[in-house]
Design a protein around this motif. Structure first.
Motif, PDB file in Angstrom:
ATOM      1  N   GLU A   1       0.909  -1.285  -0.150  1.00 14.27           N
ATOM      2  CA  GLU A   1      -0.066   0.089   0.037  1.00 14.27           C
ATOM      3  C   GLU A   1       0.989   1.339   0.079  1.00 14.27           C
ATOM      4  O   GLU A   1       1.958   1.163   0.970  1.00 14.27           O
ATOM      5  N   ILE A   2       0.649   1.950  -0.968  1.00  9.62           N
ATOM      6  CA  ILE A   2       1.214   3.560  -0.795  1.00  9.62           C
ATOM      7  C   ILE A   2       0.897   4.203   0.450  1.00  9.62           C
ATOM      8  O   ILE A   2      -0.120   4.279   0.757  1.00  9.62           O
ATOM      9  N   SER A   3       2.042   4.745   0.986  1.00  9.05           N
ATOM     10  CA  SER A   3       2.023   5.563   2.261  1.00  9.05           C
ATOM     11  C   SER A   3       3.193   6.289   2.505  1.00  9.05           C
ATOM     12  O   SER A   3       4.207   6.527   1.659  1.00  9.05           O
ATOM     13  N   ALA A   4       3.310   7.102   3.523  1.00  7.19           N
ATOM     14  CA  ALA A   4       4.241   7.997   3.500  1.00  7.19           C
ATOM     15  C   ALA A   4       5.659   7.237   3.982  1.00  7.19           C
ATOM     16  O   ALA A   4       6.651   7.734   3.426  1.00  7.19           O
ATOM     17  N   GLU A   5       5.425   6.109   4.472  1.00  9.24           N
ATOM     18  CA  GLU A   5       6.581   5.470   4.537  1.00  9.24           C
ATOM     19  C   GLU A   5       6.979   4.589   3.550  1.00  9.24           C
ATOM     20  O   GLU A   5       8.168   4.236   3.261  1.00  9.24           O
ATOM     21  N   ARG A   6       6.165   4.220   2.676  1.00  9.83           N
ATOM     22  CA  ARG A   6       6.350   3.498   1.344  1.00  9.83           C
ATOM     23  C   ARG A   6       5.733   4.165   0.169  1.00  9.83           C
ATOM     24  O   ARG A   6       4.800   3.725  -0.539  1.00  9.83           O
ATOM     25  N   PRO A   7       6.346   5.331  -0.144  1.00  7.42           N
ATOM     26  CA  PRO A   7       5.887   6.090  -1.313  1.00  7.42           C
ATOM     27  C   PRO A   7       6.258   5.196  -2.688  1.00  7.42           C
ATOM     28  O   PRO A   7       5.531   5.618  -3.727  1.00  7.42           O
ATOM     29  N   ASP A   8       6.982   4.452  -2.617  1.00  4.69           N
ATOM     30  CA  ASP A   8       7.224   3.539  -3.529  1.00  4.69           C
ATOM     31  C   ASP A   8       6.606   2.280  -3.802  1.00  4.69           C
ATOM     32  O   ASP A   8       6.940   1.239  -4.401  1.00  4.69           O
ATOM     33  N   GLY A   9       5.212   2.378  -2.984  1.00  6.96           N
ATOM     34  CA  GLY A   9       4.724   1.068  -2.913  1.00  6.96           C
ATOM     35  C   GLY A   9       4.224   0.224  -4.150  1.00  6.96           C
ATOM     36  O   GLY A   9       3.743  -0.970  -4.002  1.00  6.96           O
ATOM     37  N   ALA A  10       3.779   1.017  -5.000  1.00  7.65           N
ATOM     38  CA  ALA A  10       3.011   0.682  -6.367  1.00  7.65           C
ATOM     39  C   ALA A  10       4.103   0.511  -7.449  1.00  7.65           C
ATOM     40  O   ALA A  10       5.274   0.888  -7.323  1.00  7.65           O
TER      41      ALA A  10
END
Length: 371
Positions: A263-272
């Motif tokens: 899931e895209i998040s502040a912690e994982r902006p590279d999620g997609a």
């Protein structure tokens, strides 16, 4: 020899701008309540007869606890919504909740005449506020300096977003020009549609044509005009990338490959993940997005399932989810772990990949794709 793939900018990262400015950092939001005179047929109920006036303060700038409700008053909050969608990169500041202000009889104006009346009324009522929004001191008040939501008491008002067409705003002996976009709502407009129209003021595009494509997969899909409810879903990954709110990974569609998404998040902006092929470059590609209605997002609770979306990005049309189980364009079907897609095709019908296996990924909450 290794040939580097397209850059994120070539895939459209940060390409959505208003007056040359990205939706990053703070931007003022003002809500203006306007009341047209009663027409004798209950077509223009007082705004306070539908919602207490504090409803709009909470809807614009509140910090509600789920579940969001219209009655009792606990609406979803626009400022909090965009901050969550943007991973904390963009937020609204409070310019005010103004009105209700009387507007006289509605009559039967054209859309242009109606827009002109509203803009001129705003210019006459709030010149101090509007002048203060000219932060670059160029005598123009533009949509990158102020976001405007107008709520009218028109019972049948459908949500819309329109430009003000250069209206003069005079304060003392100084005249500036208001060249804004205005998001319009009525007393029964649900949060989803209010957010949709406000997002147009940030540069977002419709993703429902034709009909009800991508329903409940993105804020920019279609939704009830008069549901008066608090349904919420996030913007899609393509909009987040184009607004500069996330940085998807990039994986080439080679003969055999794999990718993992979270899931895209502040912690994982590279999620997609962008799935691309050298034959198409950045002109046509697939963007895989992890979504979960029971995930960590406060404002994605009406997303229909738990899995991934396969966004097909093609410049000839708005992005379309190639939905489960048959890759139908614009379908709301979500690809869940344990499923396999049919052959994935480009717009011209040629095969991009023979099929993708969707499985539970190695990280908590992740989904793995193998082809």
């Amino acid at each position: 020899m290794h040939v580097p793939g397209p850059t994120l900018a070539e895939f459209g990262h940060g390409s959505i701008q208003v007056s040359g400015r990205k939706a990053l950092g703070p931007r003022p939001l003002v809500v203006v309540l306007l009341e047209w005179a009663d027409d004798g047929a209950n077509g223009f109920p007082e705004i306070s007869s539908v919602h207490p006036l504090d409803y709009y303060e909470q809807l614009a700038f509140g910090h509600p606890s789920p579940p969001f409700t219209t009655d009792p008053v606990n609406p979803a909050g626009l400022a909090e919504y965009v901050q969550e969608c943007s991973n904390g990169r963009f937020w609204f500041t409070r310019a005010g909740v103004l009105g209700p202000e009387p507007m006289g009889l509605f009559g039967n104006p054209s859309e242009t005449e109606h827009m002109g009346k509203v803009a001129e009324r705003m210019a006459g009522l709030f010149p101090d506020l509007l002048h203060s929004m000219d932060v670059d001191v160029d005598s123009l008040i533009t949509a990158d300096e102020l976001v405007v939501l107008v709520v009218e008491n028109h019972r049948d008002r459908y949500p819309a977003n329109r430009g003000t067409q250069s209206v003069p705003v005079t304060l003392g002996d100084v005249t500036k020009t208001m060249d804004l976009r205005i998001a319009f709502a009525g007393p029964f407009t649900p949060f989803y549609q209010i957010g949709h129209e406000v997002a147009h003021s940030l540069g977002a595009v419709d993703m429902y044509n034709p009909g009800t494509m991508n329903y409940l997969l993105t804020l920019m899909s279609a939704y009830s005009f008069t549901g008066n409810d608090q349904g919420t879903v996030h913007l899609d990954a393509w909009h987040k990338m184009a607004l500069g709110w996330c940085e998807p990974g990039r994986v080439q569609l080679s003969a055999d490959g794999s990718a993992s998404v979270v899931e895209i998040s502040a912690e994982r902006p590279d999620g997609a993940v962008i799935l691309w092929h050298p034959s198409r470059g950045a002109t046509e590609y697939f963007l895989v997005e992890r979504r979960n209605r029971a995930g960590g997002r406060k404002y994605d609770v009406d997303f229909p399932d738990d899995g991934v979306l396969l966004w097909h990005i093609d410049p000839s049309r708005a992005p379309m989810n190639r939905g489960a189980p048959d890759l139908s364009p614009g379908s709301s079907g979500v690809w869940r772990a344990g499923m396999r897609t049919p052959p994935l095709t480009w717009t011209d019908g040629t095969v991009a990949v023979g099929g993708i296996d969707i499985t539970t990924g190695p990280e908590p909450g992740s989904i793995r794709l193998d082809w």
